[in-house]
Design an enzyme around this catalytic site. Structure first.
Site, PDB file in Angstrom:
ATOM      1  NE  ARG A 103      -4.246   1.919   0.774  1.00 48.66           N
ATOM      2  CZ  ARG A 103      -5.144   1.926   0.322  1.00 48.66           C
ATOM      3  NH1 ARG A 103      -5.251   1.606  -1.291  1.00 48.66           N
ATOM      4  NH2 ARG A 103      -6.142   2.840   0.560  1.00 48.66           N
ATOM      5  CB  THR A 380      -9.458  -0.959  -7.413  1.00 49.63           C
ATOM      6  OG1 THR A 380      -9.576   0.288  -6.798  1.00 49.63           O
ATOM      7  CG2 THR A 380      -8.811  -2.034  -6.761  1.00 49.63           C
ATOM      8  CG  ASP A 422      -8.575   5.199  -0.261  1.00 51.26           C
ATOM      9  OD1 ASP A 422      -9.463   5.497  -0.768  1.00 51.26           O
ATOM     10  OD2 ASP A 422      -8.063   3.986  -1.201  1.00 51.26           O
TER      11      ASP A 422
END
Ligand code: GLY
Length: 568
Positions: A103, A380, A422
Site C-alpha cells: 500500500r 482498482t 483514502d
C-alpha cells in the site's frame, strides 16, 4: 477456441466424477476450464502474458508479477507502477499463505489537516487531482518482493512482456477508447498525460489503433536493469521527484528511499467449514468479510434462497453493522490499535446478531451517527492466478480513482495515484466513496491509508479451493462477500456466482443498492421490511478461479468489457 477447450474439459470432468457436478446442463453460466494453470484479469493482453509465463515454466507468482507490470501498460485506469495494493500468495512448497502489503505511504511532508481550506472544508482538487494527491507508490516494491520470496524467474524475465507492450504498443480496446473520451477533461489537465493518451489537443485513439508508451517502456527497462532501486532512489525516483518539486508536490527522494513493502500474516476466518484467508489492515476488506461471514454463518441462507428478500435482508443488516465498525476501528495497524481479533471473533458476531431484527431493517442512524455524501468511482483492478503445482495468487492493486490523480510524472510514463484521499481528510466526514473515516484513519506521515481491497483465498480441507477479488471502491468488500456466499453457501459454480445480481449497503447512505435484474417481487418484500432501494450501475469486476478435483474453473466478470480468463 477457448469455449471448445472448455466444453471438452467439462464433458471429461462430468464423466469422471459422479458426485454433484460443479456445473451441468442445468447451469445458466459456465466457467472456463483448465488443468495446468489459469489466469483471470481485466485485460486480454495481461491474461495472455500470465498464461505465457505459466507455459514457459513460471509459477503462479512469476505469472502474477508479469501480469501486474503488464496491466500498468494496457489498463492505465488501474494497473500501475505509480500506485499500490495487496497480494495474497499461497506457496505450495511450504503450504504457507502470506500477504504482501505494498500500500502507498503518506509522504513526510503530509499532515493531518493539509487538505482543508480556510473554512475547514476538504479541498477536493488538492486532495484528488494535484501533485499533493499521491502517496509514495508501493507497486514496484511489492511485485519485486513477491517475486524474490515466492517466484522462480528473474525480474528481467517477468518484465519482458510489459516492456514489449509499452514499446511496440498494443491495440486500444473499445473500453479504453471509451474511457479516455469520458475522462478527457480530467486527464488533459496534465500535459504529460495528454501527450500519451490523446492525439494532440482534440484527437483521440480509436479502438484497434496501436498505443505506444515509450517513456513507460524506459521506466520498465530501468527496473529490469537496476531492480526496484531504480524506482526507489534511482533514475525513476529522480524524475518523479523533480516533477514533484516543480509542481509543489509532496513526495521527495527520502520518501522513496524509505518505502518498504511488507510480508504479513493474512486475516483468517472460517465459513461453512471452509477456511478464508484475506487481507488484514490497512485493508478493511479481510476484517469485514470475516465479520459479515461470522454473522451470516448462523442463518440458513441456502434454505431462505439466493437473493430472496429474507436472505438479502440479513446480508444488508450484516453489511451495515460491519461498515459502521469500519468507520471507527479501522486504520493502519502501525499507527492505530485495530481490534481485528475482536471484530472477527464469533462471540462478537453473536452480539451483533442480537441487534438484527429479521422483519424490519434497522435505520443506519440507530447503528451510529454520520451524514456523508454519496459519490461513486470505478477504479482498482484484481487478478487471480493458479498454477499446476497449486500455487495461488490473489492480487488487488490500484491508483485509487480511475487514472489516479490523472498526473503522469514527467519523462516516466507513470500515472501517479491519488491514494491520499483514502485517508480521512476530515475525520468524521465521508470520503470519495461515501465512507466515513475516523481518527484511526487520519493522515500522518509514514502511515498507510485505509483500503477496502479484499484479495481472498478460500481453503477446503487445507487445500486451495477458490481465489477471488474485485475492484469497486467501497463495494469491493460486499462484492467479494457475495462471490463467497454464492459458491460456499448457495453451491453455484464460479460463473453463476459471478453473473448473479449484486446488492450493496455500506451503512451510509442508508440505501440498499441493487444492480438491475433483482426480482420485482423481492424488491416489494424488501420495501415491506422498510429498505430504501436504488438501482446502481454494475458493481465490481471479480476474477475468480476454483480448484476442484484437479481441474481449474474460472470466471472473469462480464461487467467490464475486457476481462478475460484463460486456462490450459
Ligand atoms: N482506493 C480504493 C481502496 O483502496 O479501497
Amino acid at each position: 477456441m477457448k469455449h471448445i477447450f472448455s466444453i471438452i474439459f467439462s464433458f471429461a470432468f462430468l464423466l469422471a466424477h459422479s458426485q454433484t457436478p460443479i456445473y451441468s446442463s442445468q447451469s445458466r453460466h459456465h466457467p472456463i476450464v483448465g488443468k495446468n494453470g489459469m489466469v483471470a484479469t481485466q485485460h486480454p493482453e495481461a491474461t495472455k502474458v500470465g498464461l505465457e509465463i505459466l507455459k514457459a515454466g513460471g509459477n503462479a507468482v512469476d505469472a502474477a508479477v508479469a501480469v501486474g507490470f503488464s496491466l500498468a501498460v494496457v489498463l492505465p485506469r488501474a494497473g500501475n507502477l505509480g500506485g499500490g495494493g495487496f497480494m495474497l500468495v499461497y506457496d505450495r512448497e511450504t503450504k504457507a499463505t502470506k500477504a504482501v502489503n505494498y500500500r502507498e505511504i503518506a509522504p513526510k511532508k503530509s499532515s493531518r489537516d493539509m487538505y482543508l481550506d480556510k473554512e475547514g472544508k476538504v479541498d477536493g482538487k488538492l486532495l484528488n487531482s494535484s501533485y499533493q494527491a499521491p502517496g509514495t507508490p508501493g507497486t514496484v516494491a511489492g511485485m519485486a518482493l513477491a517475486l524474490e520470496k515466492y517466484g522462480t524467474m528473474s525480474l528481467k524475465e517477468v518484465l519482458a512482456p510489459a516492456i514489449r507492450l509499452a514499446e511496440e504498443g498494443f491495440p486500444v480496446t473499445y473500453d479504453l477508447a471509451n474511457i479516455l473520451r469520458l475522462y478527457q477533461r480530467r486527464l488533459r489537465l496534465s500535459p504529460n498525460t495528454e501527450a500519451i493518451f490523446y492525439k494532440g489537443k482534440d484527437g483521440f485513439y480509436e479502438a484497434g489503433e496501436i498505443l505506444k508508451q515509450p517513456d513507460l517502456a524506459w521506466s520498465l527497462k530501468q527496473i529490469a536493469e537496476h531492480g526496484p532501486k531504480a524506482f526507489y532512489g534511482g533514475a525513476i525516483a529522480e524524475k518523479i521527484c523533480a516533477d514533484m518539486e516543480k509542481n509543489n508536490g509532496l513526495m521527495t527522494i527520502e520518501d522513496f528511499e524509505n518505502y518498504e513493502a511488507q510480508i504479513v500474516e493474512p486475516q483468517w476466518g472460517s465459513f461453512n467449514g471452509y477456511k478464508i484467508a484475506s487481507m488484514p489492515p490497512p485493508s478493511s476488506g479481510g476484517v469485514h468479510i470475516i465479520q459479515m461471514l461470522n454473522i451470516l454463518d448462523a442463518y440458513p441462507l441456502k434454505d431462505l434462497g439466493h437473493n430472496s428478500a429474507a436472505t438479502i435482508h440479513l446480508m444488508v443488516e450484516a453489511m451495515k453493522l460491519a461498515y459502521a465498525d469500519r468507520s471507527k476501528h479501522l486504520g493502519d495497524p502501525g499507527f492505530w490499535n485495530v481490534p481485528d481479533k475482536g471484530l472477527t471473533s464469533t462471540e462478537y458476531a453473536d452480539q451483533l446478531r442480537e441487534k438484527i431484527d429479521r422483519q424490519v431493517t434497522t435505520p443506519s442512524s440507530d447503528i451510529a451517527p454520520g451524514k456523508p455524501q454519496d459519490y461513486e468511482s470505478e477504479e482498482t483492478t484484481h487478478f487471480s492466478v493458479m498454477d499446476a503445482d497449486g500455487n495461488v495468487v490473489s492480487n488487488t492493486y490500484t491508483l485509487n480513482f480511475s487514472f489516479g490523480s490523472g498526473i503522469v510524472a514527467a519523462g516516466t510514463g507513470i500515472l501517479l495515484n491519488n491514494e491520499m484521499s483514502d485517508f480521512a481528510a476530515k475525520p468524521g466526514e465521508a470520503d470519495a466513496y461515501g465512507l466515513i473515516g475516523g481518527e484511526a484513519n487520519a493522515i500522518k506521515p509514514g502511515k498507510r491509508p485505509l483500503s477496502s481491497m479484499t484479495p481472498t483465498i478460500v481453503f477446503k480441507e487445507d487445500q486451495p479451493y477458490l481465489v477471488t477479488g474485485s475492484p469497486g471502491g467501497s463495494r469491493i468488500i460486499t462484492t467479494v462477500l457475495q462471490i463467497l456466499l454464492n459458491v460456499l453457501e448457495h453451491d453455484m459454480n464460479v460463473a453463476e456466482a459471478t453473473h448473479a445480481v449484486r446488492i450493496h449497503h455500506q451503512w451510509y447512505p442508508d440505501v440498499l443498492f441493487t444492480e438491475r435484474g433483482l426480482n420485482h417481487d423481492t424488491q416489494t418484500l424488501l420495501r415491506a421490511r422498510q429498505h430504501t432501494i436504488k438501482y446502481r450501475s454494475a458493481m465490481g469486476s471479480t476474477q475468480t478461479i476454483m480448484l476442484r478435483d484437479g481441474l481449474l474453473f474460472g470466471s472473469s466478470d462480464p461487467r467490464r468489457p475486457d476481462a478475460t480468463v484463460l486456462g490450459y
